[in-house]
Scaffold this motif. Structure first.
Motif: not given
Length: 209
Positions: A100-114
């Protein structure tokens, strides 16, 4: 629990009722996650339920006694069978917290950032997160590609993905139909500490002339 494809409206303005609705949905989602954790860890949830029930029905001495017996049982389990305790309690908790801490909690935001999201009309879609496996040094994240994506979209962004998720390295591999596995390396899992023998140069005998 997998995360479905996320859709948002980047430039939409939310009124009071939208914020209230989002708050209710977040509260319900938190309740669902809490119940899910109780199901995953019955060795913790069952003693907690017994403690609360004993405290409410029979008084605080019963509750404290139940708590002491439960804690003593967990400590005894950890001391006598540390590998089994790690497998069923600490290891499972660590895996889910890190996922959760590394991936799930910020998945959508980092996918858009990438730049791995696709915008259609007033909605933005990100790849669906299928599974997260936390390993020793290497995490494996599986996702479902969006329509219009190709393997090169992920292979060309491995350095950006590694930086975004705080990993030292990232590799992308196609493992199924429209399924990508991202392998994130955290630290050098192959490095081993090597202890060199101490050499005292002052006592080394001189070679004969």
């Amino acid at each position: 629990m997998s995360v479905t494809t996320v859709s948002i409206r980047p430039n939409a303005r939310l009124d009071v009722f939208d914020w209230i609705g989002l708050g209710v949905l977040n509260l319900l989602w938190g309740v669902v996650i809490g119940v899910w954790w109780l199901v995953l860890f019955p060795m913790i949830s069952i003693p907690a339920a017994l403690i609360i029930t004993g405290w409410l029905l029979l008084g605080w001495p019963t509750g404290l006694t139940t708590a002491a017996v439960s804690v003593a049982g967990l400590v005894c389990w950890q001391r006598q069978r540390p590998d089994n305790f790690h497998q069923w309690v600490t290891g499972r908790a660590r895996t889910r917290v890190l996922a959760w801490w590394r991936y799930r909690r910020r998945w959508a935001r980092l996918m858009r950032a990438c730049h791995l999201s696709i915008d259609r009309a007033d909605r933005s879609f990100v790849p669906r997160l299928l599974a997260v496996t936390i390993g020793v040094g290497i995490d494996r994240v599986r996702l479902r590609m969006l329509e219009g994506h190709c393997p090169a979209d992920y292979e060309n962004r491995v350095q950006l993905l590694a930086h975004a998720f705080g990993a030292d390295d990232c590799r992308a591999e196609i493992v199924g139909p429209a399924t990508v596995e991202l392998a994130f390396r955290h630290g050098d899992c192959l490095a081993e500490t090597v202890v060199l023998p101490r050499v005292d140069h002052w006592t080394t005998p001189r070679k004969a002339a």
